[in-house]
Structures are given as structure tokens and as C-alpha cells.
Write a protein that holds these residues in place. Structure first.
Motif, PDB file in Angstrom:
ATOM      1  N   ASN A 194       0.854  -1.202   0.000  1.00  0.00           N
ATOM      2  CA  ASN A 194       0.000   0.000   0.000  1.00  0.00           C
ATOM      3  C   ASN A 194       0.883   1.242   0.000  1.00  0.00           C
ATOM      4  O   ASN A 194       1.782   1.363   0.835  1.00  0.00           O
ATOM      5  CB  ASN A 194      -0.904   0.022   1.236  1.00  0.00           C
ATOM      6  N   GLU A 195       0.611   2.154  -0.929  1.00  0.00           N
ATOM      7  CA  GLU A 195       1.386   3.389  -1.005  1.00  0.00           C
ATOM      8  C   GLU A 195       1.026   4.314   0.167  1.00  0.00           C
ATOM      9  O   GLU A 195      -0.010   4.150   0.822  1.00  0.00           O
ATOM     10  CB  GLU A 195       1.114   4.110  -2.320  1.00  0.00           C
ATOM     11  N   GLY A 196       1.916   5.289   0.426  1.00  0.00           N
ATOM     12  CA  GLY A 196       1.661   6.215   1.521  1.00  0.00           C
ATOM     13  C   GLY A 196       2.609   7.393   1.504  1.00  0.00           C
ATOM     14  O   GLY A 196       3.357   7.611   0.534  1.00  0.00           O
ATOM     15  N   THR A 197       2.613   8.148   2.572  1.00  0.00           N
ATOM     16  CA  THR A 197       3.393   9.381   2.686  1.00  0.00           C
ATOM     17  C   THR A 197       4.878   9.157   2.435  1.00  0.00           C
ATOM     18  O   THR A 197       5.570  10.013   1.876  1.00  0.00           O
ATOM     19  CB  THR A 197       3.190   9.987   4.093  1.00  0.00           C
ATOM     20  N   LEU A 198       5.399   7.995   2.835  1.00  0.00           N
ATOM     21  CA  LEU A 198       6.836   7.726   2.737  1.00  0.00           C
ATOM     22  C   LEU A 198       7.260   7.149   1.385  1.00  0.00           C
ATOM     23  O   LEU A 198       8.453   6.882   1.184  1.00  0.00           O
ATOM     24  CB  LEU A 198       7.267   6.768   3.849  1.00  0.00           C
ATOM     25  N   SER A 199       6.333   6.965   0.463  1.00  0.00           N
ATOM     26  CA  SER A 199       6.666   6.328  -0.815  1.00  0.00           C
ATOM     27  C   SER A 199       7.815   7.008  -1.561  1.00  0.00           C
ATOM     28  O   SER A 199       8.720   6.324  -2.057  1.00  0.00           O
ATOM     29  CB  SER A 199       5.423   6.251  -1.711  1.00  0.00           C
ATOM     30  N   PRO A 200       7.850   8.348  -1.672  1.00  0.00           N
ATOM     31  CA  PRO A 200       8.980   8.982  -2.361  1.00  0.00           C
ATOM     32  C   PRO A 200      10.326   8.664  -1.702  1.00  0.00           C
ATOM     33  O   PRO A 200      11.334   8.463  -2.398  1.00  0.00           O
ATOM     34  CB  PRO A 200       8.661  10.480  -2.273  1.00  0.00           C
ATOM     35  N   ASP A 201      10.359   8.593  -0.377  1.00  0.00           N
ATOM     36  CA  ASP A 201      11.606   8.277   0.330  1.00  0.00           C
ATOM     37  C   ASP A 201      12.043   6.845   0.041  1.00  0.00           C
ATOM     38  O   ASP A 201      13.244   6.565  -0.134  1.00  0.00           O
ATOM     39  CB  ASP A 201      11.411   8.464   1.841  1.00  0.00           C
ATOM     40  N   PHE A 202      11.091   5.928  -0.004  1.00  0.00           N
ATOM     41  CA  PHE A 202      11.430   4.539  -0.322  1.00  0.00           C
ATOM     42  C   PHE A 202      11.930   4.409  -1.754  1.00  0.00           C
ATOM     43  O   PHE A 202      12.877   3.665  -2.033  1.00  0.00           O
ATOM     44  CB  PHE A 202      10.216   3.631  -0.102  1.00  0.00           C
ATOM     45  N   ARG A 203      11.305   5.124  -2.673  1.00  0.00           N
ATOM     46  CA  ARG A 203      11.749   5.057  -4.073  1.00  0.00           C
ATOM     47  C   ARG A 203      13.192   5.524  -4.218  1.00  0.00           C
ATOM     48  O   ARG A 203      13.958   4.988  -5.029  1.00  0.00           O
ATOM     49  CB  ARG A 203      10.834   5.907  -4.959  1.00  0.00           C
ATOM     50  N   ASN A 204      13.571   6.529  -3.428  1.00  0.00           N
ATOM     51  CA  ASN A 204      14.923   7.087  -3.518  1.00  0.00           C
ATOM     52  C   ASN A 204      16.002   6.119  -3.050  1.00  0.00           C
ATOM     53  O   ASN A 204      17.179   6.282  -3.406  1.00  0.00           O
ATOM     54  CB  ASN A 204      15.017   8.372  -2.694  1.00  0.00           C
ATOM     55  N   VAL A 205      15.626   5.133  -2.260  1.00  0.00           N
ATOM     56  CA  VAL A 205      16.624   4.262  -1.646  1.00  0.00           C
ATOM     57  C   VAL A 205      16.676   2.881  -2.295  1.00  0.00           C
ATOM     58  O   VAL A 205      17.561   2.078  -1.983  1.00  0.00           O
ATOM     59  CB  VAL A 205      16.367   4.140  -0.123  1.00  0.00           C
ATOM     60  N   THR A 206      15.755   2.597  -3.222  1.00  0.00           N
ATOM     61  CA  THR A 206      15.681   1.256  -3.798  1.00  0.00           C
ATOM     62  C   THR A 206      16.291   1.189  -5.200  1.00  0.00           C
ATOM     63  O   THR A 206      16.318   2.166  -5.940  1.00  0.00           O
ATOM     64  CB  THR A 206      14.217   0.786  -3.893  1.00  0.00           C
ATOM     65  N   ASP A 207      16.778   0.001  -5.538  1.00  0.00           N
ATOM     66  CA  ASP A 207      17.224  -0.260  -6.905  1.00  0.00           C
ATOM     67  C   ASP A 207      16.023  -0.597  -7.789  1.00  0.00           C
ATOM     68  O   ASP A 207      15.953  -0.185  -8.946  1.00  0.00           O
ATOM     69  CB  ASP A 207      18.237  -1.417  -6.917  1.00  0.00           C
ATOM     70  N   ASN A 208      15.104  -1.375  -7.234  1.00  0.00           N
ATOM     71  CA  ASN A 208      13.868  -1.712  -7.949  1.00  0.00           C
ATOM     72  C   ASN A 208      12.697  -1.581  -6.985  1.00  0.00           C
ATOM     73  O   ASN A 208      12.732  -2.126  -5.876  1.00  0.00           O
ATOM     74  CB  ASN A 208      13.926  -3.143  -8.485  1.00  0.00           C
ATOM     75  N   TYR A 209      11.676  -0.861  -7.407  1.00  0.00           N
ATOM     76  CA  TYR A 209      10.518  -0.559  -6.552  1.00  0.00           C
ATOM     77  C   TYR A 209       9.286  -1.184  -7.188  1.00  0.00           C
ATOM     78  O   TYR A 209       8.913  -0.850  -8.318  1.00  0.00           O
ATOM     79  CB  TYR A 209      10.359   0.958  -6.439  1.00  0.00           C
ATOM     80  N   TYR A 210       8.661  -2.110  -6.475  1.00  0.00           N
ATOM     81  CA  TYR A 210       7.460  -2.787  -6.963  1.00  0.00           C
ATOM     82  C   TYR A 210       6.288  -2.436  -6.061  1.00  0.00           C
ATOM     83  O   TYR A 210       6.408  -2.473  -4.839  1.00  0.00           O
ATOM     84  CB  TYR A 210       7.653  -4.305  -6.965  1.00  0.00           C
ATOM     85  N   SER A 211       5.162  -2.130  -6.674  1.00  0.00           N
ATOM     86  CA  SER A 211       3.993  -1.719  -5.902  1.00  0.00           C
ATOM     87  C   SER A 211       2.759  -2.496  -6.345  1.00  0.00           C
ATOM     88  O   SER A 211       2.408  -2.491  -7.530  1.00  0.00           O
ATOM     89  CB  SER A 211       3.738  -0.222  -6.075  1.00  0.00           C
ATOM     90  N   ILE A 212       2.135  -3.191  -5.409  1.00  0.00           N
ATOM     91  CA  ILE A 212       0.893  -3.900  -5.711  1.00  0.00           C
ATOM     92  C   ILE A 212      -0.178  -2.904  -6.154  1.00  0.00           C
ATOM     93  O   ILE A 212      -0.932  -3.157  -7.093  1.00  0.00           O
ATOM     94  CB  ILE A 212       0.411  -4.692  -4.476  1.00  0.00           C
ATOM     95  N   SER A 213      -0.230  -1.748  -5.491  1.00  0.00           N
ATOM     96  CA  SER A 213      -1.215  -0.722  -5.848  1.00  0.00           C
ATOM     97  C   SER A 213      -1.018  -0.260  -7.291  1.00  0.00           C
ATOM     98  O   SER A 213      -1.970  -0.110  -8.051  1.00  0.00           O
ATOM     99  CB  SER A 213      -1.115   0.472  -4.898  1.00  0.00           C
ATOM    100  N   SER A 214       0.240  -0.039  -7.675  1.00  0.00           N
ATOM    101  CA  SER A 214       0.531   0.411  -9.040  1.00  0.00           C
ATOM    102  C   SER A 214       0.185  -0.669 -10.049  1.00  0.00           C
ATOM    103  O   SER A 214      -0.304  -0.386 -11.153  1.00  0.00           O
ATOM    104  CB  SER A 214       2.009   0.778  -9.157  1.00  0.00           C
ATOM    105  N   LEU A 215       0.455  -1.916  -9.674  1.00  0.00           N
ATOM    106  CA  LEU A 215       0.129  -3.037 -10.561  1.00  0.00           C
ATOM    107  C   LEU A 215      -1.360  -3.063 -10.862  1.00  0.00           C
ATOM    108  O   LEU A 215      -1.780  -3.214 -12.012  1.00  0.00           O
ATOM    109  CB  LEU A 215       0.549  -4.355  -9.904  1.00  0.00           C
ATOM    110  N   GLU A 216      -2.169  -2.870  -9.818  1.00  0.00           N
ATOM    111  CA  GLU A 216      -3.621  -2.901 -10.004  1.00  0.00           C
ATOM    112  C   GLU A 216      -4.099  -1.720 -10.846  1.00  0.00           C
ATOM    113  O   GLU A 216      -5.021  -1.849 -11.652  1.00  0.00           O
ATOM    114  CB  GLU A 216      -4.305  -2.908  -8.641  1.00  0.00           C
ATOM    115  N   ARG A 217      -3.446  -0.553 -10.691  1.00  0.00           N
ATOM    116  CA  ARG A 217      -3.856   0.628 -11.461  1.00  0.00           C
ATOM    117  C   ARG A 217      -3.526   0.478 -12.954  1.00  0.00           C
ATOM    118  O   ARG A 217      -4.176   1.070 -13.810  1.00  0.00           O
ATOM    119  CB  ARG A 217      -3.185   1.889 -10.905  1.00  0.00           C
ATOM    120  N   LYS A 218      -2.508  -0.326 -13.268  1.00  0.00           N
ATOM    121  CA  LYS A 218      -2.103  -0.502 -14.661  1.00  0.00           C
ATOM    122  C   LYS A 218      -3.147  -1.236 -15.484  1.00  0.00           C
ATOM    123  O   LYS A 218      -3.176  -1.151 -16.703  1.00  0.00           O
ATOM    124  CB  LYS A 218      -0.776  -1.260 -14.721  1.00  0.00           C
TER     125      LYS A 218
END
Length: 375
Positions: free
Chosen positions: A42-66
């Protein structure tokens, strides 16, 4: 290069996601030989911070929106498409050949277990929950626990629960306290005419004891007739809960004394001015806000058998109250009101006792445990 997949139940501005973020940031800075991937449910307030620290970012929420086009499909066909897409998605993750899958909370264990299935990777579960919540969100935990290679328990209370309720071998569990950090803030000098300020913090629900927080306020304002006192609760609150709580506050005649201010991006600007921090939780393994208020030099009052904070507080810095005895909790608030020198003394004790509960001190413990072989 080692590969590690972290799984987060959500990126909200709350304890477990913050601890995970701090550890991932530390890992990225100190160990360049790790590929850091994240699967977030589930996405949330900290999502931009997590994206900045990961090599690959996978999101179930984004998958469903696609795949919004699925809404146009008949229900039976939509279920088959959903199943196919998620199966393909998880197969792709399995093919990444991770060395470690790191499930951050019980709520991610179901997915983590599926991803580990038929692979040689190690599954680590960071347990931020106690028994009632485990039963609520993972009633099949007794079966799923057998897929876990290592457990991190955030307090002695959590570790004891895993051993006594679920028969998990002690050798598999490492007790590592939660940790946090406080940005430098200017603490204003209290004046004699200022109201005595009591703060609480956390998502507004039964577990955090927000109803008990209000009961403590009622006892002090009306039974003890302490009118120069204010109660502020910081934390996300649903519209439904706000309607209920505001109705209670109005009916109890506490509108001038109790405020629920919602989620705050900078809660320390409020916490730094409080006199006492109240933790009326029914279940709260080791809340970060207690670490933070301790670092700010505030006394803490909590219930026994409800939180791992008692493991530190038994050495001073506040009071441990028999479980759910709100009148005794109110009595200790009044005690601090009448003895301001104890506020200062216990605040200093907390600053000393929680001095090392920081990412730079605790993250190496987590890393060492990840590297350790369990015989």
C-alpha cells in the motif's frame, strides 16, 4: 552482489515503515554490494523516500492501477485475469533469485512465504506485533511461521510471545529494539501561567487506547478539578473515528481540554512542548514515538503488559500503571503537575536510557543478524 527483497505492508508515516526506511537507508550507505529491492502493498506518505533508496521498486497498488481496463470485464473473467497477472508478477519476482526476503511485519508474511516457495532464499520476519494483532491479521500464523528462517522481535515482550504462544525456537529469534531519530528542535522554556500539556500519539484505533486517553482527561478535569491542563493527540484519524470521538468529547464537556490534531509531518514541534507523554495503548510492542519523546526529555506513563517500553521504563523515566487502570494513570499525571522537578529529572533519565536507540547504533545489529547462520 547480494540481492535482498524487502516487503512493506504500507508506506504510511508510522513505526514499522519508518524503521524499515531507516534500515534501508543505512544499508544503502554502508553496504554498496547489496541490491535493495522493495515490494510495497500500500502506497503512503513515505513512498517517495522509499523510491529514492531502492534499486527496484514494486507496488501492488501500481500493478492494479495498470490494468484498469479489467473493470470493464465480466466478474468471472476479471478474476481469471487478476489471477494471471499476479501470478506472472510474482513469478517475475521469484526469477530475481533473491538471497534474502525481508518481511517487515506479520501482514506481509503471506506474500513473503509464497515468494520463498521452492527457492533457496532466506526468509526473515521483522515482528512488530503482539498476540491480539497477530490473531487479527494472520490467523494462520502458526502454519506460516514454519516458512521463516529468522525472526526479529522488537522487544522482549514480543520475543516471549513468539516463544510461549507459537513455540518458535529461541535460537531463531533476535530481540532488537526499535529505533528512531529526532531532528534538532528548540525547546521553549515553560512559563508558570502556561497550561500543563499532556500528549499522546498514534493511529486512532482501539489498540492505541485513544478512548482511555479521553478518560484520563475526564478524570483530571472533573474529578480532580485540574482546569489548567490540555490534552493533545497526534495521529491519523479516519472520518468515522473523528465523528465518534468528537461526539464523546463534546458530551463529556471536554471540548476546551482535548484535541485530536490528526497526522503531523513534524510531530516533534508539538511533542517538544509537552510536559508528559501518555501511552494508553492496549498493545504497542515498542512505539517509536516513545523513543522520540524520551530523546526530547519527556517523562512517559504507560500500562503494564501492554508495551515493551516498560522494559526500559523500569529503570526510571516515568511510571508503569497496572493494565487499563485509568484513574491511577491520571493520578500520576497529577503527580507530575504537582512536582515539576520530577518532570525535569525523569526527562533526563529518558534521554540517557534511550540515547542509543538510533539507526547508526541499531542497524548494524540487524545487518549482523541477517549475515548470521542459524544452525
Amino acid at each position: 552482489m547480494k540481492k535482498i527483497l524487502f516487503i512493506s505492508h504500507g508506506n504510511s508515516l508510522s513505526g514499522a515503515p519508518l524503521v524499515l526506511l531507516y534500515f534501508m537507508q543505512w544499508l544503502k550507505h554502508n553496504h554498496k554490494n547489496y541490491q535493495i529491492d522493495l515490494l510495497v502493498l500500500n502506497e503512503g506518505t513515505l513512498s517517495p523516500d522509499f523510491r529514492n533508496v531502492t534499486d527496484n521498486y514494486y507496488s501492488i497498488s501500481s500493478l492494479e492501477r495498470k490494468f484498469l481496463f479489467q473493470k470493464q470485464l465480466p466478474f468471472s473473467l476479471k478474476k481469471r485475469v487478476d489471477y494471471f497477472l499476479k501470478k506472472r508478477f510474482f513469478k517475475g519476482l521469484r526469477n530475481n533469485s533473491y538471497d534474502i526476503i525481508y518481511a517487515n511485519t506479520i501482514g506481509t508474511l503471506q506474500i513473503a512465504s509464497k515468494l520463498k516457495d521452492s527457492s533457496k532464499c532466506e526468509l526473515v520476519l521483522h515482528v512488530h506485533e503482539l498476540n491480539t494483532v497477530i490473531n487479527q491479521i494472520a490467523p494462520n500464523f502458526k502454519d506460516l511461521k514454519n516458512t521463516v528462517d529468522k525472526f526479529i522481535a522488537v522487544s522482549g515482550l514480543v520475543k516471549d510471545n513468539l516463544i510461549t504462544k507459537y513455540a518458535i525456537e529461541s535460537e531463531k529469534i533476535k530481540m532488537i529494539y526499535e529505533f528512531s531519530k529526532v531532528e534538532k528542535v528548540v525547546i521553549n522554556q515553560k512559563k508558570g501561567e502556561d497550561d500543563f500539556l499532556v500528549c499522546g500519539c498514534g493511529y486512532v484505533d482501539w489498540r492505541k487506547g485513544t478512548d482511555l486517553f479521553i478518560q484520563v482527561a475526564r478524570h483530571l478535569v472533573f474529578n480532580k478539578r485540574n482546569r489548567k491542563i490540555k490534552f493533545i493527540w497526534i495521529g491519523k484519524i479516519s472520518l468515522e473515528e473523528r465523528i465518534i470521538i468528537e461526539a464523546d468529547i463534546e458530551k463529556m464537556g471536554l471540548t476546551d481540554y482535548v484535541s485530536f490534531v490528526g497526522e503531523q509531518l513534524t510531530p516533534h514541534t508539538i511533542l517538544k512542548d509537552c510536559d508528559v507523554f501518555l501511552l494508553p495503548s492496549r498493545e504497542d510492542p515498542f512505539p517509536l514515538v516513545c523513543i522520540e519523546t524520551a530523546m526530547l526529555g519527556k517523562p512517559i506513563i504507560c500500562f503494564d503488559k501492554a508495551t515493551g517500553i516498560t522494559e526500559i521504563l523500569k529503570n526510571g523515566g516515568g511510571y508503569i500503571i497496572p493494565y487499563l487502570e485509568v484513574e491511577k494513570m491520571a493520578d500520576k499525571v497529577e503527580h507530575y503537575m504537582n512536582n515539576p522537578e520530577e518532570i525535569y529529572h525523569d526527562g533526563l533519565v529518558n534521554q540517557k536510557n534511550f540515547l542509543n536507540f538510533t539507526p547508526d547504533k541499531v542497524c548494524p545489529e540487524i545487518f549482523d543478524f541477517l549475515s548470521k547462520k542459524i544452525v
